[in-house]
Scaffold this motif. Structure first.
Motif, PDB file in Angstrom:
ATOM      1  N   LYS A  13     -36.779  30.081  -6.884  1.00  0.00           N
ATOM      2  CA  LYS A  13     -35.848  30.955  -7.589  1.00  0.00           C
ATOM      3  C   LYS A  13     -35.359  30.122  -8.862  1.00  0.00           C
ATOM      4  CE  LYS A  13     -32.837  33.627  -9.293  1.00  0.00           C
ATOM      5  NZ  LYS A  13     -31.410  33.648  -9.212  1.00  0.00           N
ATOM      6  N   SER A  15     -33.248  30.925 -12.228  1.00  0.00           N
ATOM      7  CA  SER A  15     -32.014  31.579 -12.664  1.00  0.00           C
ATOM      8  C   SER A  15     -32.508  31.856 -14.247  1.00  0.00           C
ATOM      9  CB  SER A  15     -30.853  31.219 -12.770  1.00  0.00           C
ATOM     10  OG  SER A  15     -30.508  31.159 -11.386  1.00  0.00           O
ATOM     11  N   GLY A  16     -31.913  32.985 -14.811  1.00  0.00           N
ATOM     12  CA  GLY A  16     -32.019  32.994 -16.270  1.00  0.00           C
ATOM     13  C   GLY A  16     -32.140  31.640 -17.179  1.00  0.00           C
ATOM     14  N   GLY A  56     -34.602  35.195 -12.658  1.00  0.00           N
ATOM     15  CA  GLY A  56     -33.488  35.946 -13.053  1.00  0.00           C
ATOM     16  C   GLY A  56     -33.298  36.429 -14.351  1.00  0.00           C
ATOM     17  N   GLY A  57     -32.123  37.031 -14.860  1.00  0.00           N
ATOM     18  CA  GLY A  57     -32.152  37.694 -16.157  1.00  0.00           C
ATOM     19  C   GLY A  57     -31.044  37.118 -17.063  1.00  0.00           C
ATOM     20  N   GLY A  58     -30.110  36.340 -16.462  1.00  0.00           N
ATOM     21  CA  GLY A  58     -28.883  36.157 -16.758  1.00  0.00           C
ATOM     22  C   GLY A  58     -28.867  35.595 -18.316  1.00  0.00           C
ATOM     23  N   ARG A  62     -26.784  40.632 -17.900  1.00  0.00           N
ATOM     24  CA  ARG A  62     -26.258  40.783 -16.287  1.00  0.00           C
ATOM     25  C   ARG A  62     -25.588  42.197 -16.598  1.00  0.00           C
ATOM     26  NH1 ARG A  62     -25.039  35.162 -16.238  1.00  0.00           N
ATOM     27  NH2 ARG A  62     -26.427  34.147 -14.580  1.00  0.00           N
ATOM     28  N   GLY A  63     -25.792  42.778 -15.475  1.00  0.00           N
ATOM     29  CA  GLY A  63     -25.146  44.151 -15.273  1.00  0.00           C
ATOM     30  C   GLY A  63     -23.537  44.014 -15.228  1.00  0.00           C
ATOM     31  N   ASP A  77     -27.214  47.531 -14.633  1.00  0.00           N
ATOM     32  CA  ASP A  77     -28.020  47.010 -13.857  1.00  0.00           C
ATOM     33  C   ASP A  77     -29.707  46.989 -14.149  1.00  0.00           C
ATOM     34  OD1 ASP A  77     -26.118  45.333 -12.607  1.00  0.00           O
ATOM     35  OD2 ASP A  77     -26.055  46.751 -10.926  1.00  0.00           O
ATOM     36  N   GLY A  80     -30.355  44.661 -16.493  1.00  0.00           N
ATOM     37  CA  GLY A  80     -30.494  43.270 -16.120  1.00  0.00           C
ATOM     38  C   GLY A  80     -31.782  43.263 -15.417  1.00  0.00           C
ATOM     39  N   MET A  81     -32.468  44.193 -14.856  1.00  0.00           N
ATOM     40  CA  MET A  81     -33.646  44.030 -14.299  1.00  0.00           C
ATOM     41  C   MET A  81     -34.793  43.959 -15.225  1.00  0.00           C
ATOM     42  SD  MET A  81     -33.304  46.418 -10.988  1.00  0.00           S
ATOM     43  CE  MET A  81     -32.000  47.593 -11.009  1.00  0.00           C
ATOM     44  N   LEU A 138     -34.760  43.604  -6.706  1.00  0.00           N
ATOM     45  CA  LEU A 138     -35.206  44.438  -5.746  1.00  0.00           C
ATOM     46  C   LEU A 138     -35.461  45.933  -6.167  1.00  0.00           C
ATOM     47  CD1 LEU A 138     -32.655  43.115  -2.834  1.00  0.00           C
ATOM     48  CD2 LEU A 138     -35.212  42.913  -3.022  1.00  0.00           C
ATOM     49  N   VAL A 140     -33.259  47.948  -7.536  1.00  0.00           N
ATOM     50  CA  VAL A 140     -31.899  48.613  -7.422  1.00  0.00           C
ATOM     51  C   VAL A 140     -30.678  47.845  -7.763  1.00  0.00           C
ATOM     52  CG1 VAL A 140     -32.780  49.983  -5.322  1.00  0.00           C
ATOM     53  CG2 VAL A 140     -31.665  47.865  -4.752  1.00  0.00           C
ATOM     54  N   PHE A 143     -27.375  44.593  -6.738  1.00  0.00           N
ATOM     55  CA  PHE A 143     -27.859  43.290  -6.227  1.00  0.00           C
ATOM     56  C   PHE A 143     -28.055  42.114  -7.388  1.00  0.00           C
ATOM     57  CE2 PHE A 143     -28.703  46.472  -2.978  1.00  0.00           C
ATOM     58  CZ  PHE A 143     -28.347  45.704  -1.605  1.00  0.00           C
ATOM     59  N   THR A 144     -28.432  41.124  -6.718  1.00  0.00           N
ATOM     60  CA  THR A 144     -28.671  39.975  -7.752  1.00  0.00           C
ATOM     61  C   THR A 144     -30.284  39.596  -7.612  1.00  0.00           C
ATOM     62  OG1 THR A 144     -28.235  38.309  -6.072  1.00  0.00           O
ATOM     63  CG2 THR A 144     -26.325  39.315  -7.886  1.00  0.00           C
ATOM     64  N   THR A 145     -30.560  38.515  -8.174  1.00  0.00           N
ATOM     65  CA  THR A 145     -32.007  38.072  -8.152  1.00  0.00           C
ATOM     66  C   THR A 145     -31.852  36.935  -7.089  1.00  0.00           C
ATOM     67  OG1 THR A 145     -31.568  36.649 -10.213  1.00  0.00           O
ATOM     68  CG2 THR A 145     -32.937  38.416 -10.298  1.00  0.00           C
TER      69      THR A 145
HETATM   70  N1  UDP Z   1     -30.083  43.211 -10.761  1.00  0.00           N
HETATM   71  C1  UDP Z   1     -30.063  44.175 -10.219  1.00  0.00           C
HETATM   72  N2  UDP Z   1     -30.577  44.368  -8.883  1.00  0.00           N
HETATM   73  C2  UDP Z   1     -31.408  43.440  -8.562  1.00  0.00           C
HETATM   74  C3  UDP Z   1     -31.652  42.215  -9.340  1.00  0.00           C
HETATM   75  C4  UDP Z   1     -30.995  41.963 -10.472  1.00  0.00           C
HETATM   76  O1  UDP Z   1     -29.547  45.263 -10.548  1.00  0.00           O
HETATM   77  O2  UDP Z   1     -31.902  43.423  -7.447  1.00  0.00           O
HETATM   78  C5  UDP Z   1     -29.657  42.995 -12.272  1.00  0.00           C
HETATM   79  C6  UDP Z   1     -28.008  42.867 -12.207  1.00  0.00           C
HETATM   80  O3  UDP Z   1     -27.575  43.377 -13.378  1.00  0.00           O
HETATM   81  C7  UDP Z   1     -28.204  41.109 -12.613  1.00  0.00           C
HETATM   82  C8  UDP Z   1     -29.335  41.064 -13.424  1.00  0.00           C
HETATM   83  O4  UDP Z   1     -30.186  42.142 -12.847  1.00  0.00           O
HETATM   84  O5  UDP Z   1     -27.022  40.927 -13.167  1.00  0.00           O
HETATM   85  C9  UDP Z   1     -29.876  39.908 -13.811  1.00  0.00           C
HETATM   86  O6  UDP Z   1     -30.349  39.235 -12.583  1.00  0.00           O
HETATM   87  P1  UDP Z   1     -29.304  37.844 -12.230  1.00  0.00           P
HETATM   88  O7  UDP Z   1     -27.908  38.093 -12.630  1.00  0.00           O
HETATM   89  O8  UDP Z   1     -29.398  37.615 -10.613  1.00  0.00           O
HETATM   90  O9  UDP Z   1     -30.122  36.663 -12.913  1.00  0.00           O
HETATM   91  P2  UDP Z   1     -29.825  35.200 -12.783  1.00  0.00           P
HETATM   92  O10 UDP Z   1     -28.268  34.953 -12.534  1.00  0.00           O
HETATM   93  O11 UDP Z   1     -30.515  34.620 -11.736  1.00  0.00           O
HETATM   94  O12 UDP Z   1     -29.923  34.646 -14.236  1.00  0.00           O
END
Ligand code: UDP
Length: 246
Positions: A13, A15-16, A56-58, A62-63, A77, A80-81, A138, A140, A143-145
């Motif tokens: 995994k 993260s962004g 990830g995409g942070g 982020r949503g 979101d 974010g995806m 996912l 949808v 949710f988060t990554t």
């Molecule tokens: N996200 C979502 N559904 C998912 C996975 C991610 O809606 O199944 C969106 C959500 O807005 C999230 C963004 O994608 O904030 C980026 O993912 P995440 O925050 O998990 O990234 P990381 O913290 O790992 O950089």
């Protein structure tokens, strides 16, 4: 505690934050992406490890961030995806340049640039030694990554989730602000949840706990660290009720 065993198939995994320079807020730093790609390439060529990666995409969006204030959460979101997909393409490019064969699979169809997520196809890629990068979470909202990582790891029957971070494991307090902070070599899922330790979000931890899927939290950018974790060396923190099964 029993020794850790080597891992054959893992879900990494990223993260962004793994895509950006920690001294700079956000964005993609090509030097860092290349470094991650080199580590993965070494792992592949020397150990033959089967590797799926959830990105990830942070670092981009982020949503639930202030930048999304006033937006519908679902729309935010989706942004974010899409951000995770940008990171996936950057990583794919760097991995291919490092000699690693890859496929990107997205949970939201974008067939001009990636395959759709199809579990059986992902498994086949892994068996053939390709790295599969799972993008768009996912597919949808809400949710988060991290949860995506737990979900995909279970689907591809990974031995463990490797959670690469900027610190070398899980601490009882914030090691950046408290020099007395102690790193755990091993910690149970329930302790992570009860103490509110920042490993992965509660949904992800619960999914791992319910399915006895271990997580290794380790420092991503220390040279050779991914390989050490995969070989079963005692680096970072092992989160789980049991040691990983090879
Ligand atoms: N996200 C979502 N559904 C998912 C996975 C991610 O809606 O199944 C969106 C959500 O807005 C999230 C963004 O994608 O904030 C980026 O993912 P995440 O925050 O998990 O990234 P990381 O913290 O790992 O950089």
């Amino acid at each position: 505690m029993a020794a850790r065993l080597p891992l054959h198939r893992v879900l990494l995994k990223l993260s962004g934050e793994a895509f950006s320079d920690p001294r700079v807020q956000g964005g993609i730093d090509p030097t860092i992406v290349r470094q991650v790609a080199r580590e993965v390439a070494e792992l592949q060529s020397s150990d033959g490890t089967e590797l799926g990666i959830v990105v990830g995409g942070g670092n981009i969006f982020r949503g639930n961030s202030p930048a999304a204030a006033g937006m519908d959460r679902s729309s935010a979101d989706h942004m974010g995806m899409l951000a995770t997909t940008i990171n996936a393409l950057a990583l794919q490019d760097a991995l291919e340049k490092a000699g690693v064969e890859t496929r990107v699979q997205t949970a939201i169809a974008m067939q001009e640039l990636a395959e759709p997520y199809i579990r059986r196809r992902a498994m086949r890629h892994l068996e053939k030694g390709r790295v599969v990068i799972f993008a768009a979470g996912l597919g949808v909202p809400y949710f988060t990554t991290d949860t995506t990582a737990a979900q995909r790891a279970l689907e591809i029957e990974a031995d463990a989730i490797l959670k690469g971070t900027q610190v070398d494991g899980v601490y009882d307090r914030d090691p950046k602000s408290d020099p007395e902070a102690r790193r755990y070599e091993h910690i149970d899922f329930l302790d992570v949840l009860n103490q509110g330790l920042k490993v992965m979000d509660a949904t992800a931890i619960s999914l791992c706990m319910d399915n006895a899927l271990p997580i290794v939290v380790f420092e991503l950018l220390r040279e050779g660290n991914i390989r050490r974790v995969v070989r079963g060396d005692d680096v970072g923190t092992l989160v789980g009720a049991a040691v990983p099964v090879a």
